[in-house]
Design a protein around this motif. Sequence first.
Motif, PDB file in Angstrom:
ATOM      1  N   CYS A  15      11.424   9.388   3.552  1.00 53.33           N
ATOM      2  CA  CYS A  15      11.261  10.593   4.339  1.00 53.33           C
ATOM      3  C   CYS A  15      12.595  11.143   4.806  1.00 53.33           C
ATOM      4  O   CYS A  15      12.799  12.340   4.892  1.00 53.33           O
ATOM      5  CB  CYS A  15      10.344  10.341   5.526  1.00 53.33           C
ATOM      6  SG  CYS A  15      10.807   8.941   6.509  1.00 53.33           S
ATOM      7  N   HIS A  39       6.773   3.507   9.602  1.00 48.21           N
ATOM      8  CA  HIS A  39       5.887   4.281   8.740  1.00 48.21           C
ATOM      9  C   HIS A  39       4.432   4.018   9.072  1.00 48.21           C
ATOM     10  O   HIS A  39       4.088   2.952   9.565  1.00 48.21           O
ATOM     11  CB  HIS A  39       6.151   3.932   7.276  1.00 48.21           C
ATOM     12  CG  HIS A  39       7.526   4.279   6.852  1.00 48.21           C
ATOM     13  ND1 HIS A  39       7.853   5.473   6.283  1.00 48.21           N
ATOM     14  CD2 HIS A  39       8.688   3.589   6.963  1.00 48.21           C
ATOM     15  CE1 HIS A  39       9.146   5.508   6.047  1.00 48.21           C
ATOM     16  NE2 HIS A  39       9.681   4.367   6.455  1.00 48.21           N
ATOM     17  N   ASN A  62       5.645  13.026   5.713  1.00 51.67           N
ATOM     18  CA  ASN A  62       6.248  12.550   4.487  1.00 51.67           C
ATOM     19  C   ASN A  62       5.417  12.990   3.301  1.00 51.67           C
ATOM     20  O   ASN A  62       5.938  13.367   2.248  1.00 51.67           O
ATOM     21  CB  ASN A  62       6.283  11.026   4.606  1.00 51.67           C
ATOM     22  CG  ASN A  62       7.054  10.407   3.506  1.00 51.67           C
ATOM     23  OD1 ASN A  62       7.613  11.107   2.689  1.00 51.67           O
ATOM     24  ND2 ASN A  62       7.072   9.105   3.474  1.00 51.67           N
ATOM     25  N   GLU A  85       4.647  18.555   4.288  1.00 49.15           N
ATOM     26  CA  GLU A  85       5.788  17.699   3.967  1.00 49.15           C
ATOM     27  C   GLU A  85       7.127  18.229   4.465  1.00 49.15           C
ATOM     28  O   GLU A  85       7.491  19.359   4.169  1.00 49.15           O
ATOM     29  CB  GLU A  85       5.866  17.499   2.438  1.00 49.15           C
ATOM     30  CG  GLU A  85       4.709  16.677   1.927  1.00 49.15           C
ATOM     31  CD  GLU A  85       4.681  16.623   0.406  1.00 49.15           C
ATOM     32  OE1 GLU A  85       3.597  16.395  -0.141  1.00 49.15           O
ATOM     33  OE2 GLU A  85       5.766  16.820  -0.196  1.00 49.15           O
ATOM     34  N   CYS A 113       6.525   9.311   9.058  1.00 48.36           N
ATOM     35  CA  CYS A 113       7.637   8.499   9.516  1.00 48.36           C
ATOM     36  C   CYS A 113       7.799   8.750  11.005  1.00 48.36           C
ATOM     37  O   CYS A 113       7.672   9.899  11.447  1.00 48.36           O
ATOM     38  CB  CYS A 113       8.927   8.912   8.832  1.00 48.36           C
ATOM     39  SG  CYS A 113       8.843   8.802   7.044  1.00 48.36           S
TER      40      CYS A 113
END
Lengths: 239, 239
Positions: A15, A39, A62, A85, A113
């Motif tokens: 990420c 994560h 991510n 994203e 993340c």
Amino acid sequence: MKCSQDCRHCFRGLCIHRVPLFSSLSEENLVQIAGLIQHKNYEKGDRLISEGTTMESLIIINEGSVKAFRYTPAGREQRSYLFSEGDFFGEQYLFSDLKATYNVEALEAVKICMLTKTQLHKVLHTHPDVAIKLISELGKRIAQMENTFQSLGIRNVDARVATLLLDFASKYGEESPEGTVITLPISREGMANFLGIARETLSRKLSKFEDEGLIRSIDLKTLLVRDSGTLGDLAGLSD
Amino acid sequence: MKCSQDCRHCFRGLCIHRVPLFSSLSEENLVQIAGLIQHKNYEKGDRLISEGTTMESLIIINEGSVKAFRYTPAGREQRSYLFSEGDFFGEQYLFSDLKATYNVEALEAVKICMLTKTQLHKVLHTHPDVAIKLISELGKRIAQMENTFQSLGIRNVDARVATLLLDFASKYGEESPEGTVITLPISREGMANFLGIARETLSRKLSKFEDEGLIRSIDLKTLLVRDSGTLGDLAGLSD
DNA sequence: CTTTCTGCTTGATTTGAATCACAGCAATCC
DNA sequence: GGATTGCTGTGATTCAAATCAAGCAGAAAG
């Protein structure tokens, strides 16, 4: 863990490479920060954040997309954001002790993340570039919100719908010989909430646009924008 | 130049002391930054910023108040902000090369402090605390905008008017035995633009509130809020 | 002091979106 | 495969705010 060419298999680095926030950092610093990151995965419909909860982390998306929304006093979902994203959120709460004022829900399978409050502080202190980048991103978001304000203040619903369609076209659209094909991330109801209008009104507007040849509805989740020029005129020449 | 107890006579230090942005700095750093700051005065009606202009400085309001607004394509003033002492603006443009997307006009005599792009960058690099404070302030502003979004999305105009009155009461109001006396910083037309409603509608709502005993209109620029509790209910229980 | 102008209120009418009501379609479940 | 359930589209109605249109009051100007 050093990143190879295919970051998909390097979860730590993944990420961080995608996030514009950290783009100014050297490879060395990246790896260093990557180590601080946690994560997490969510399924469609999962709640990432609930109103009133204490936020402890900056969240960076991510993979996948999420919607942010609130409930009106009457209990209706209202005026949400869509993050996908590379977008991040939750930063407002990391410097104050405010509770979250909105809910965030996964629209599909999502990988995120997280960077905790204290860790982010550390990073910002040691990497002024990241701080400046963050300020700049927040500034962009404010500018964007100001734009949204403008279109919100406009009573003309046609303009708002047109604006949304064009937004979606640029975010989720794919070019085709006939126009831009949009795979809608949210339902009609969701779009209506987003625009602050009634579901039925959105239906009517879409039908009208289709009659006028501006768009074509492929199926409930797919839309073809045929005449973005006219839509742009509608979006701009409002009021 | 070192600040004595009465900052009003120490122009260099004046605004910097007032601005929460720099509150974390030591006296030494303050003086140092104060040296970088430029000052400017404006009269009522003067334009501080015009749409499409390149912004080169962060502007901090030292004295007086200003309104920020845009024009709709139809040429009407729309959806403005009010900034007063201690507020800052223009930061969005200092990290991008975007032109200003709004106009800023003085509502009364105004004194401002300016910190140019390059100087601000320098400060942020050398004082991470200021960067963090700036991030935090921007976060607050975003949170506030999100609140405004919510009330904007609500069709219920009564609620919006009530919200505005309460906002004004806390910003510009003075307590009196009968209630809170507000000296309105903008005209009825300005308020209507601010709320995104027609001037006539605002008049009617104010008349209605007056009939209901919630407020009393002293003169065009002065308003007495008599029952802030009921106004609060109206503002909250919307939709 | 009267005139003029500007900004404000109030009333009548229109308009456009919300709401109500129901029918059709799609997806999921058994 | 058929039934239940949840979205969606369309028509009829209602309702609230915009618009249109005077009229009024306070401020500035003569």
